[in-house]
Design a protein around this motif. Structure first.
Motif, PDB file in Angstrom:
ATOM      1  N   SER A  91     -83.977  60.461 -21.124  1.00 20.67           N
ATOM      2  CA  SER A  91     -83.549  61.334 -22.209  1.00 20.67           C
ATOM      3  C   SER A  91     -84.107  60.755 -23.502  1.00 20.67           C
ATOM      4  CB  SER A  91     -82.020  61.395 -22.269  1.00 20.67           C
ATOM      5  OG  SER A  91     -81.597  62.130 -23.392  1.00 20.67           O
ATOM      6  N   THR A  92     -85.274  61.232 -23.883  1.00 23.17           N
ATOM      7  CA  THR A  92     -85.935  60.742 -25.080  1.00 23.17           C
ATOM      8  C   THR A  92     -86.036  61.896 -26.067  1.00 23.17           C
ATOM      9  OG1 THR A  92     -87.221  59.257 -23.682  1.00 23.17           O
ATOM     10  CG2 THR A  92     -88.033  59.605 -25.918  1.00 23.17           C
ATOM     11  N   PRO A  93     -85.346  61.808 -27.215  1.00 23.66           N
ATOM     12  CA  PRO A  93     -85.360  62.938 -28.157  1.00 23.66           C
ATOM     13  C   PRO A  93     -86.760  63.436 -28.498  1.00 23.66           C
ATOM     14  CG  PRO A  93     -83.711  61.350 -28.833  1.00 23.66           C
ATOM     15  CD  PRO A  93     -84.475  60.725 -27.679  1.00 23.66           C
ATOM     16  N   ALA A  94     -87.723  62.542 -28.647  1.00 24.07           N
ATOM     17  CA  ALA A  94     -89.087  62.961 -28.979  1.00 24.07           C
ATOM     18  C   ALA A  94     -89.711  63.800 -27.867  1.00 24.07           C
ATOM     19  CB  ALA A  94     -89.963  61.745 -29.264  1.00 24.07           C
ATOM     20  N   GLU A  95     -89.183  63.669 -26.649  1.00 25.99           N
ATOM     21  CA  GLU A  95     -89.726  64.417 -25.515  1.00 25.99           C
ATOM     22  C   GLU A  95     -88.918  65.662 -25.172  1.00 25.99           C
ATOM     23  OE1 GLU A  95     -89.979  61.655 -22.269  1.00 25.99           O
ATOM     24  OE2 GLU A  95     -91.704  60.625 -23.113  1.00 25.99           O
ATOM     25  N   ASP A  96     -87.815  65.897 -25.860  1.00 23.60           N
ATOM     26  CA  ASP A  96     -86.970  67.048 -25.524  1.00 23.60           C
ATOM     27  C   ASP A  96     -87.731  68.365 -25.589  1.00 23.60           C
ATOM     28  OD1 ASP A  96     -84.823  65.388 -25.044  1.00 23.60           O
ATOM     29  OD2 ASP A  96     -83.780  65.860 -26.933  1.00 23.60           O
ATOM     30  N   GLU A  97     -88.409  68.617 -26.709  1.00 23.05           N
ATOM     31  CA  GLU A  97     -89.144  69.868 -26.853  1.00 23.05           C
ATOM     32  C   GLU A  97     -90.362  69.920 -25.924  1.00 23.05           C
ATOM     33  OE1 GLU A  97     -90.099  73.749 -28.201  1.00 23.05           O
ATOM     34  OE2 GLU A  97     -88.275  72.590 -27.918  1.00 23.05           O
ATOM     35  N   PRO A  98     -91.155  68.845 -25.810  1.00 29.37           N
ATOM     36  CA  PRO A  98     -92.263  68.885 -24.842  1.00 29.37           C
ATOM     37  C   PRO A  98     -91.773  69.106 -23.400  1.00 29.37           C
ATOM     38  CG  PRO A  98     -92.600  67.103 -26.388  1.00 29.37           C
ATOM     39  CD  PRO A  98     -91.219  67.645 -26.649  1.00 29.37           C
TER      40      PRO A  98
ATOM     41  N   ARG B 196     -89.027  70.713 -22.540  1.00 25.97           N
ATOM     42  CA  ARG B 196     -88.615  72.120 -22.465  1.00 25.97           C
ATOM     43  C   ARG B 196     -89.834  73.014 -22.267  1.00 25.97           C
ATOM     44  NH1 ARG B 196     -89.064  76.591 -24.596  1.00 25.97           N
ATOM     45  NH2 ARG B 196     -90.233  75.820 -26.393  1.00 25.97           N
ATOM     46  N   LYS B 197     -90.905  72.742 -23.041  1.00 23.81           N
ATOM     47  CA  LYS B 197     -92.129  73.534 -22.910  1.00 23.81           C
ATOM     48  C   LYS B 197     -92.719  73.393 -21.511  1.00 23.81           C
ATOM     49  CE  LYS B 197     -93.680  73.568 -27.710  1.00 23.81           C
ATOM     50  NZ  LYS B 197     -94.724  73.112 -28.649  1.00 23.81           N
ATOM     51  N   PHE B 198     -92.728  72.170 -20.992  1.00 22.15           N
ATOM     52  CA  PHE B 198     -93.245  71.930 -19.643  1.00 22.15           C
ATOM     53  C   PHE B 198     -92.468  72.767 -18.627  1.00 22.15           C
ATOM     54  CE2 PHE B 198     -92.802  69.614 -15.623  1.00 22.15           C
ATOM     55  CZ  PHE B 198     -94.130  69.558 -15.218  1.00 22.15           C
ATOM     56  N   MET B 199     -91.150  72.728 -18.734  1.00 23.43           N
ATOM     57  CA  MET B 199     -90.310  73.466 -17.781  1.00 23.43           C
ATOM     58  C   MET B 199     -90.502  74.978 -17.911  1.00 23.43           C
ATOM     59  SD  MET B 199     -88.941  71.261 -15.875  1.00 23.43           S
ATOM     60  CE  MET B 199     -87.827  72.351 -14.994  1.00 23.43           C
ATOM     61  N   ALA B 200     -90.807  75.432 -19.120  1.00 25.09           N
ATOM     62  CA  ALA B 200     -91.007  76.868 -19.350  1.00 25.09           C
ATOM     63  C   ALA B 200     -92.450  77.295 -19.101  1.00 25.09           C
ATOM     64  CB  ALA B 200     -90.597  77.223 -20.780  1.00 25.09           C
TER      65      ALA B 200
END
Length: 176
Positions: free
Chosen positions: A30-37, A39-43
């Motif tokens: 759980s790395t905040p800097a990776e949260d959006e990337p 999410r994009k990967f999963m989407a």
């Protein structure tokens, strides 16, 4: 032990050492800097990977000074969503200068592993990854205790030869 956070943790990569080895044991981070990337990967959305720039710069600066950076990821199979994400972005680590290898968790005796993620700089500086209760990275706790360093060196020396280079692993793990 001394706790290093943020830029202070990155400073460890500018110290005098020749080889840094990182062991990752978690299937999810759980790395905040990776949260959006993530999410994009999963989407299935495109990513410009600007979030990786800071780490990439640290690695490039170290390897430009002829330092070796190695990473061993112990992963469960089938892969978690996060492990699939890490596999997808590993080419960024490699392009920056890291050597990345994988070990399927079922192929390694748990007794050969340490209980924590860590970095080992040369043979004597150990930096344990510190996580908050929710799994977010909190920094690196360092020690030069000779007994701890000797144990981590043994783990490093047992695991590295067992680990599969990324290109080989990705070729055999596509269906995992």
């Amino acid at each position: 032990m001394l706790l290093h956070r943020g830029e202070d943790a990155d400073r460890l990569f500018g110290l005098e050492w020749t080889l840094a080895v990182h062991l990752e044991l978690q299937d999810t981070y759980s790395t905040p800097a990776e949260d959006e990337p993530f999410r994009k990967f999963m989407a299935g959305e495109p990513d410009d990977y600007t979030w990786f720039t800071g780490w990439g710069d640290v690695v490039r600066a170290a390897t430009a000074r002829k330092k070796l950076i190695r990473r061993v990821r112990v992963v469960s199979e089938p892969h978690t969503d996060y492990s699939r994400f890490a596999l997808a972005v590993t080419p960024l680590n490699i392009a920056a200068g890291e050597e990345v290898r994988y070990i399927p968790r079922h192929n390694v005796d748990a007794a050969l592993l340490s209980g924590d993620d860590w970095w080992l700089f040369d043979d004597d500086l150990v930096a344990f990854s510190v996580f908050s209760p929710d799994g977010a990275g909190e920094g690196l706790a360092t020690t030069t205790d000779p007994i701890i360093a000797a144990h981590i060196r043994q783990v490093r020396d047992r695991l590295w030869p067992l680990a599969i280079p990324y290109a080989d692993y990705i070729g055999v793990s596509a269906d995992r």
